[in-house]
Design a protein around this motif. Structure first.
Motif, PDB file in Angstrom:
ATOM      1  N   VAL A   1      -1.335  -0.246 -14.787  1.00 19.10           N
ATOM      2  CA  VAL A   1      -1.379   1.520 -14.054  1.00 19.10           C
ATOM      3  C   VAL A   1      -3.166   1.041 -14.621  1.00 19.10           C
ATOM      4  N   THR A   2      -3.340   1.095 -13.177  1.00 24.52           N
ATOM      5  CA  THR A   2      -5.421   1.292 -13.732  1.00 24.52           C
ATOM      6  C   THR A   2      -5.304   2.450 -12.869  1.00 24.52           C
ATOM      7  N   HIS A   3      -6.537   3.420 -13.335  1.00 28.56           N
ATOM      8  CA  HIS A   3      -7.151   4.776 -12.370  1.00 28.56           C
ATOM      9  C   HIS A   3      -8.069   4.339 -12.486  1.00 28.56           C
ATOM     10  N   PHE A   4      -8.500   4.512 -10.863  1.00 27.54           N
ATOM     11  CA  PHE A   4      -9.771   4.753 -10.615  1.00 27.54           C
ATOM     12  C   PHE A   4     -11.111   4.749 -11.608  1.00 27.54           C
TER      13      PHE A   4
ATOM     14  N   TRP B   1       1.150  -1.286  -0.489  1.00 24.68           N
ATOM     15  CA  TRP B   1       0.273  -0.121  -0.082  1.00 24.68           C
ATOM     16  C   TRP B   1       0.722   1.804  -0.073  1.00 24.68           C
ATOM     17  N   CYS B   2       0.464   1.811  -0.595  1.00 20.75           N
ATOM     18  CA  CYS B   2       1.729   3.193  -0.974  1.00 20.75           C
ATOM     19  C   CYS B   2       0.380   4.636  -0.920  1.00 20.75           C
ATOM     20  N   TRP B   3       0.908   5.647   0.019  1.00 21.92           N
ATOM     21  CA  TRP B   3       0.288   7.065   0.097  1.00 21.92           C
ATOM     22  C   TRP B   3       1.182   7.957   0.114  1.00 21.92           C
ATOM     23  N   ILE B   4       0.929   9.118  -1.095  1.00 16.71           N
ATOM     24  CA  ILE B   4       1.552   9.937  -1.761  1.00 16.71           C
ATOM     25  C   ILE B   4       1.494  10.985  -1.292  1.00 16.71           C
ATOM     26  N   PRO B   5       1.722  11.969  -0.882  1.00 20.48           N
ATOM     27  CA  PRO B   5       0.795  13.491   0.101  1.00 20.48           C
ATOM     28  C   PRO B   5       1.564  14.538  -1.206  1.00 20.48           C
ATOM     29  N   ALA B   6       0.249  14.034  -1.725  1.00 19.90           N
ATOM     30  CA  ALA B   6       0.744  15.694  -3.118  1.00 19.90           C
ATOM     31  C   ALA B   6      -0.947  15.130  -3.825  1.00 19.90           C
ATOM     32  N   GLN B   7      -1.494  16.663  -4.263  1.00 18.47           N
ATOM     33  CA  GLN B   7      -2.233  16.281  -5.208  1.00 18.47           C
ATOM     34  C   GLN B   7      -2.325  16.360  -6.711  1.00 18.47           C
ATOM     35  N   VAL B   8      -2.361  15.410  -6.690  1.00 19.66           N
ATOM     36  CA  VAL B   8      -1.922  15.128  -8.498  1.00 19.66           C
ATOM     37  C   VAL B   8      -3.123  14.408  -9.077  1.00 19.66           C
TER      38      VAL B   8
ATOM     39  N   GLN C   1       8.479  -1.403 -14.599  1.00 19.40           N
ATOM     40  CA  GLN C   1       8.604  -1.927 -15.622  1.00 19.40           C
ATOM     41  C   GLN C   1       8.874  -3.074 -15.248  1.00 19.40           C
ATOM     42  N   ALA C   2       8.594  -3.030 -14.279  1.00 18.96           N
ATOM     43  CA  ALA C   2       8.389  -4.416 -12.998  1.00 18.96           C
ATOM     44  C   ALA C   2       7.428  -5.116 -13.821  1.00 18.96           C
ATOM     45  N   ALA C   3       6.732  -6.459 -12.807  1.00 17.82           N
ATOM     46  CA  ALA C   3       5.629  -7.309 -12.815  1.00 17.82           C
ATOM     47  C   ALA C   3       5.161  -7.216 -12.004  1.00 17.82           C
ATOM     48  N   VAL C   4       4.356  -5.496 -11.959  1.00 18.99           N
ATOM     49  CA  VAL C   4       3.353  -5.398 -11.200  1.00 18.99           C
ATOM     50  C   VAL C   4       1.743  -5.077 -11.469  1.00 18.99           C
ATOM     51  N   LEU C   5       0.978  -5.055 -10.669  1.00 23.37           N
ATOM     52  CA  LEU C   5      -0.168  -4.703 -11.043  1.00 23.37           C
ATOM     53  C   LEU C   5      -0.645  -3.266 -10.123  1.00 23.37           C
ATOM     54  N   VAL C   6      -0.735  -2.448 -11.003  1.00 27.69           N
ATOM     55  CA  VAL C   6      -0.810  -1.123  -9.858  1.00 27.69           C
ATOM     56  C   VAL C   6      -2.458  -0.637 -10.457  1.00 27.69           C
ATOM     57  N   GLY C   7      -2.987  -0.365  -9.074  1.00 29.62           N
ATOM     58  CA  GLY C   7      -4.237   0.597  -8.816  1.00 29.62           C
ATOM     59  C   GLY C   7      -3.887   1.964  -7.903  1.00 29.62           C
ATOM     60  N   GLN C   8      -4.563   2.633  -8.782  1.00 27.06           N
ATOM     61  CA  GLN C   8      -4.707   4.117  -8.368  1.00 27.06           C
ATOM     62  C   GLN C   8      -5.996   4.369  -7.986  1.00 27.06           C
ATOM     63  N   GLY C   9      -6.177   5.557  -7.059  1.00 26.74           N
ATOM     64  CA  GLY C   9      -6.906   6.146  -6.329  1.00 26.74           C
ATOM     65  C   GLY C   9      -6.437   8.011  -7.123  1.00 26.74           C
ATOM     66  N   ARG C  10      -7.986   8.656  -6.085  1.00 23.51           N
ATOM     67  CA  ARG C  10      -8.198   9.842  -7.196  1.00 23.51           C
ATOM     68  C   ARG C  10      -7.508  10.548  -5.958  1.00 23.51           C
TER      69      ARG C  10
ATOM     70  N   ARG D   1      -8.994   3.030  -1.035  1.00 26.12           N
ATOM     71  CA  ARG D   1     -10.167   2.333  -1.125  1.00 26.12           C
ATOM     72  C   ARG D   1     -10.708   2.633  -2.722  1.00 26.12           C
ATOM     73  N   GLU D   2     -10.581   3.330  -3.035  1.00 26.97           N
ATOM     74  CA  GLU D   2     -10.869   2.967  -5.001  1.00 26.97           C
ATOM     75  C   GLU D   2      -9.168   2.310  -5.435  1.00 26.97           C
ATOM     76  N   ALA D   3      -8.151   2.493  -5.447  1.00 18.62           N
ATOM     77  CA  ALA D   3      -7.093   2.105  -5.519  1.00 18.62           C
ATOM     78  C   ALA D   3      -7.005   0.843  -5.422  1.00 18.62           C
ATOM     79  N   CYS D   4      -7.772   0.030  -4.406  1.00 19.48           N
ATOM     80  CA  CYS D   4      -7.870  -1.108  -3.970  1.00 19.48           C
ATOM     81  C   CYS D   4      -8.666  -1.875  -4.551  1.00 19.48           C
ATOM     82  N   ASP D   5      -9.848  -0.845  -5.250  1.00 19.02           N
ATOM     83  CA  ASP D   5     -10.792  -1.443  -6.746  1.00 19.02           C
ATOM     84  C   ASP D   5     -10.872  -1.131  -7.680  1.00 19.02           C
TER      85      ASP D   5
END
Length: 434
Positions: free
Chosen positions: A325-328, A269-276, A284-293, A306-310
């Motif tokens: 990378v899948t954006h909510f 789980w990752c949180w970035i302290p920013a508004q982007v 490049q790594a073998a991962v799937l990424v969910g991104q919240g708003r 929760r949005e990133a998990c969904d």
């Protein structure tokens, strides 16, 4: 350079050569002179038994003098227990001519090594302490031989025997302790990660969390702006380095330090302290990424996560390829409707019929239908959007109606929803990598 460090360097150089001569200790001693050496070794080692308390304390004092960085308190007690246990075991092995293959770290030494891990004492520091302690032991042995053996030629052989044994002891014990250290370090890291994750889980689910205290513990501003990411290994058991990958992805959005949590071995789980609002750069790594708003405050901290998990759940359900990378924002409706995958797929199959197939024709007709509905059912506008002649659009719509077995206007809302879900839950083709 510190004299003790010079001694350690010399000792390291001796170890390789000593490994070749350990056979002198292990092989059967030849004839009377070698029997004399063994007997002298036993006699001197036995004479040192009453001195064990001072030997253990002397070893510790020598280590502390060379390593003043060792913290006082509990760490000193652990080092003292280890010095005394090792000294006792060394004399026991010398007195009883214990074969090298039977030598093992005393239980007290194993326990103290594991305890040192819990006190954040590094592996390199432990190994250096052993080398420094061995230098003291070699001198103590030489002094004992000088005191208890008057025959010069025998004394030289006994000193050589003892020194060779001690170097072999160091090699064997440190090798076995390295495995104990690694196992304990992994256990501590695993338990620490689980405790950290449990604390963050409380923040995500419980209402009585003191936001200020929690933020201080996390070193993260829960009252600020957040963009959440969730990373999951594309295949369980893969060795993709998740933490560094998370830092890399977070860095594509902001230079601010992210908060990372490992709820399990395959997830971060990752949180970035920013508004982007832009989408993170695909890894490049073998991962799937969910991104919240982007969101703000403790409520936003929870919502973006929760949005990133969904978003990640939709990506896994659809079978998206590694590095996606899948954006909510792109899968919000699919996330809402796809909480029950089996029911969702049954809904798509029921409403689309043959159009749900993964054939070239079915995919083409779905894209045409979606473009037609997006253009408010205007043939020419849909044609312009899709780059097709309006007559081609008309032909495809007629073909879709035939396959559906009903007019397009019938249950249009269900049809549009099924088209949207089919589009979002279909695995996209992997983008070409640079």
């Amino acid at each position: 350079m510190d004299p003790t460090d010079i001694g350690c360097l010399r000792l390291n150089a001796q170890i390789s050569g000593a490994k070749l001569t350990i056979w002198r200790y292990a092989r059967p001693m030849a004839r009377s002179s070698e029997k004399l050496i063994l007997a002298t070794v036993r006699r001197i080692a036995t004479a040192l038994v009453p001195e064990l308390p001072s030997i253990g304390d002397g070893t510790l004092s020598h280590i502390l003098a060379a390593m003043p960085e060792i913290p006082q308190g509990g760490m000193i007690d652990l080092a003292r227990a280890s010095c005394h246990a090792n000294s006792k075991a060394i004399l026991h092995a010398l007195i009883n001519s214990v074969p090298f293959e039977q030598i093992a770290p005393p239980a007290e030494v194993v326990q103290s090594t594991r305890a040192m891990v819990q006190h954040n004492f590094s592996y390199d520091a432990i190994m250096r302490a052993y080398r420094v302690g061995l230098i003291y032991w070699c001198k103590r042995w030489s002094d004992a031989v000088e005191q208890h053996c008057r025959d010069t030629s025998t004394a030289v052989s006994v000193v050589s025997y003892g020194t060779t044994f001690l170097i072999g002891w160091l090699d064997l014990i440190t090798h076995r302790l390295s495995a104990e250290y690694r196992d304990e370090a992994e256990r501590v890291a695993r338990e620490g990660s689980l405790a950290w994750a449990a604390f963050v889980q409380r923040i995500l689910t419980e209402d009585d969390v003191n936001m200020r205290d929690a933020g201080l513990r996390l070193s993260y501003n829960l009252a600020g702006h957040h963009v959440a990411l969730v990373l999951h290994r594309h295949q369980s058991g893969d060795q993709t380095p998740l933490d560094s990958t998370a830092h890399e992805i977070a860095g594509s959005l902001s230079q601010a330090k992210p908060l990372l949590v490992r709820p399990d071995i395959d997830t971060v789980w990752c949180w970035i302290p920013a508004q982007v609002g832009r989408e993170a750069r695909p890894p490049q790594a073998a991962v799937l990424v969910g991104q919240g708003r982007p969101a703000v405050g403790i409520i936003g901290f929870r919502r973006s996560h929760r949005e990133a998990c969904d978003a990640l759940r939709v990506a896994r359900l659809a079978g998206y390829p590694a590095g996606t990378v899948t954006h909510f924002d792109h899968v919000e409706l699919a996330a809402l409707c796809g909480s029950d995958p089996a029911y969702c797929r049954a809904f798509i199959a029921d409403k689309l019929g043959p159009l749900a197939d993964e054939t070239i024709e079915a995919r083409r007709l779905r894209a045409t239908l979606k473009g037609f509905f997006d253009a408010n059912s205007n043939l020419r506008a849909a044609g312009a959007c899709l780059g097709l002649h309006h007559n081609t659009i008309r032909y495809r719509l007629d073909r879709a109606e035939t396959l559906l077995g009903r007019p397009l206007k019938q249950n249009r809302l269900h049809l549009e929803l099924a088209l949207h879900l089919a589009d979002r839950l279909a695995a996209p083709r992997p983008a070409p990598r640079a």
